[in-house]
Design a protein around this motif. Sequence first.
Motif, mmCIF file in Angstrom:
data_model
loop_
_atom_site.group_PDB
_atom_site.id
_atom_site.type_symbol
_atom_site.label_atom_id
_atom_site.label_comp_id
_atom_site.label_asym_id
_atom_site.label_seq_id
_atom_site.Cartn_x
_atom_site.Cartn_y
_atom_site.Cartn_z
ATOM 1 N N ILE A 100 0.744 -1.198 -0.057
ATOM 2 C CA ILE A 100 -0.126 -0.001 -0.128
ATOM 3 C C ILE A 100 0.913 1.237 0.022
ATOM 4 N N LEU A 101 1.870 1.289 0.747
ATOM 5 C CA LEU A 101 2.880 2.382 0.754
ATOM 6 C C LEU A 101 3.433 2.648 -0.717
ATOM 7 N N ARG A 102 3.874 1.516 -1.346
ATOM 8 C CA ARG A 102 4.501 1.385 -2.545
ATOM 9 C C ARG A 102 3.382 2.329 -3.467
ATOM 10 N N GLU A 103 2.311 1.887 -3.272
ATOM 11 C CA GLU A 103 1.248 2.569 -4.292
ATOM 12 C C GLU A 103 0.814 3.893 -3.854
ATOM 13 N N VAL A 104 0.903 4.451 -2.666
ATOM 14 C CA VAL A 104 1.123 5.611 -2.051
ATOM 15 C C VAL A 104 2.142 6.379 -2.971
ATOM 16 N N GLU A 105 3.496 5.888 -2.915
ATOM 17 C CA GLU A 105 4.372 6.643 -3.554
ATOM 18 C C GLU A 105 4.333 6.957 -5.076
ATOM 19 N N ARG A 106 3.727 5.739 -5.515
ATOM 20 C CA ARG A 106 3.553 5.702 -6.968
ATOM 21 C C ARG A 106 2.702 6.835 -7.464
ATOM 22 N N VAL A 107 1.473 6.895 -6.691
ATOM 23 C CA VAL A 107 0.402 7.827 -7.229
ATOM 24 C C VAL A 107 0.669 8.987 -6.759
ATOM 25 N N LEU A 108 1.421 9.604 -5.929
ATOM 26 C CA LEU A 108 1.627 11.083 -5.493
ATOM 27 C C LEU A 108 2.521 11.597 -6.156
ATOM 28 N N TRP A 153 9.976 3.212 7.202
ATOM 29 C CA TRP A 153 9.420 2.566 5.719
ATOM 30 C C TRP A 153 9.127 3.990 4.914
ATOM 31 N N LEU A 154 8.754 5.105 5.475
ATOM 32 C CA LEU A 154 8.661 6.124 4.502
ATOM 33 C C LEU A 154 9.906 6.750 4.089
ATOM 34 N N SER A 155 10.915 6.527 5.095
ATOM 35 C CA SER A 155 12.285 7.210 4.339
ATOM 36 C C SER A 155 12.819 6.319 3.470
ATOM 37 N N LEU A 156 12.413 5.052 3.455
ATOM 38 C CA LEU A 156 12.839 4.057 2.448
ATOM 39 C C LEU A 156 12.406 4.304 0.927
ATOM 40 N N LEU A 157 11.212 5.014 1.137
ATOM 41 C CA LEU A 157 10.363 5.353 -0.210
ATOM 42 C C LEU A 157 10.602 6.901 -0.580
ATOM 43 N N ASN A 158 11.815 7.581 0.076
ATOM 44 C CA ASN A 158 12.056 8.915 -0.118
ATOM 45 C C ASN A 158 11.152 10.050 0.231
ATOM 46 N N PHE A 159 10.155 9.636 1.452
ATOM 47 C CA PHE A 159 9.497 10.552 2.083
ATOM 48 C C PHE A 159 10.144 11.302 3.016
ATOM 49 N N GLU A 160 9.891 12.735 3.202
ATOM 50 C CA GLU A 160 10.472 13.383 4.266
ATOM 51 C C GLU A 160 9.491 13.775 5.450
ATOM 52 N N MET A 161 9.494 13.379 6.581
ATOM 53 C CA MET A 161 8.732 14.021 7.662
ATOM 54 C C MET A 161 8.676 15.388 7.713
ATOM 55 N N THR A 162 7.277 15.851 7.684
ATOM 56 C CA THR A 162 7.179 17.427 7.842
ATOM 57 C C THR A 162 6.342 17.618 9.017
ATOM 58 N N GLY A 163 5.581 16.617 9.906
ATOM 59 C CA GLY A 163 4.736 17.039 10.800
ATOM 60 C C GLY A 163 4.402 15.886 11.495
ATOM 61 N N GLY A 164 3.745 15.978 12.627
ATOM 62 C CA GLY A 164 2.911 14.781 13.584
ATOM 63 C C GLY A 164 2.603 15.262 14.954
ATOM 64 N N ARG A 165 1.976 14.412 15.442
ATOM 65 C CA ARG A 165 1.689 14.424 16.780
ATOM 66 C C ARG A 165 0.972 13.130 17.458
ATOM 67 N N MET A 166 0.843 13.151 18.525
ATOM 68 C CA MET A 166 0.531 12.069 19.344
ATOM 69 C C MET A 166 -0.707 12.613 20.177
ATOM 70 N N CYS A 167 -1.547 11.603 20.748
ATOM 71 C CA CYS A 167 -2.602 11.854 21.465
ATOM 72 C C CYS A 167 -3.200 10.492 22.484
ATOM 73 N N CYS A 168 -4.089 10.531 23.004
ATOM 74 C CA CYS A 168 -4.335 9.602 23.795
ATOM 75 C C CYS A 168 -3.491 8.747 24.601
ATOM 76 N N TYR A 169 -3.023 9.645 25.665
ATOM 77 C CA TYR A 169 -2.084 9.076 26.462
ATOM 78 C C TYR A 169 -2.696 8.256 27.549
ATOM 79 N N ALA A 170 -3.848 8.416 28.048
ATOM 80 C CA ALA A 170 -4.654 7.916 28.885
ATOM 81 C C ALA A 170 -4.868 6.513 28.576
ATOM 82 N N PRO A 171 -5.223 5.723 29.760
ATOM 83 C CA PRO A 171 -5.587 4.463 29.495
ATOM 84 C C PRO A 171 -6.878 4.394 28.364
#
Length: 248
Positions: A100-108, A153-171
């Motif tokens: 699926i990630l390979r397909e994402v890289e192909r169509v973008l 995985w994303l780096s191997l497909l030549n993607f550069e991380m430009t943002g991110g966040r985490m949530c849901c720390y509580a149980p």
Amino acid sequence: MSTSTAADWFATPLGADLLAREQAYYDETVSNIFGFNALQLGLAQFDFLRACRIPLRASIGSGPGVRVLADLNFLPVASQSIDLLLLPHVLEFATDPHQILREVERVLMPEGHVVMSGFNPLSLWGVKRFFNRRSGAYPWNGRFISLTRMKDWLSLLNFEMTGGRMCCYAPPFASNRWRERFAFMEKAGDRWWPLGGGVYFLVAKKRVPGMRLILPSWNERLAARQRLAAAPQRATTLNQQPKCEGHG
């Protein structure tokens, strides 16, 4: 209520709480990404592209409510034709997430964006999944993928991380009352255990080695000045008369 499907689980109090967080993140993120074509893979019953200003938007997959019915492993989309692609909790429930990630890289398109959300195995949500994975209930039946592995995985497909966040720390308590008792963990999570959120978001941009995009000149005044610049010439005096030489 059975929670064997994503739709059932997102209708529960815990699922609805997560859905509100995810919708807010996608709304904020996609509103700042521009282009001509955008796709959402999976979870078509939730419109995570609703705040997107890209004119042509569609959902694709095999679930209910999709605009395009297709196998995500082989997208019926032309190569390098999509500016924005969303992956809301797709890879941890896929039989072949790499394909699926390979397909994402192909169509973008080059410089195109992928925005995704995933369940974090290195969290209290991952602990609950460990004890509930045999139940077959969503989302504990998924194969949670760590944030570090996803970035690799994303780096191997030549993607550069430009943002991110985490949530849901509580149980991940099913009861709203119990989650409210542990609300302090949400406020302190980013500071004290930044990689311990139950859900992570990632934004990545497709890079093409050796390619440099030539962007239009938006400063029309500067461009016009450059076009009309005169070539340097020798200055002359208007009142100067031509010099004549007399003959003896």
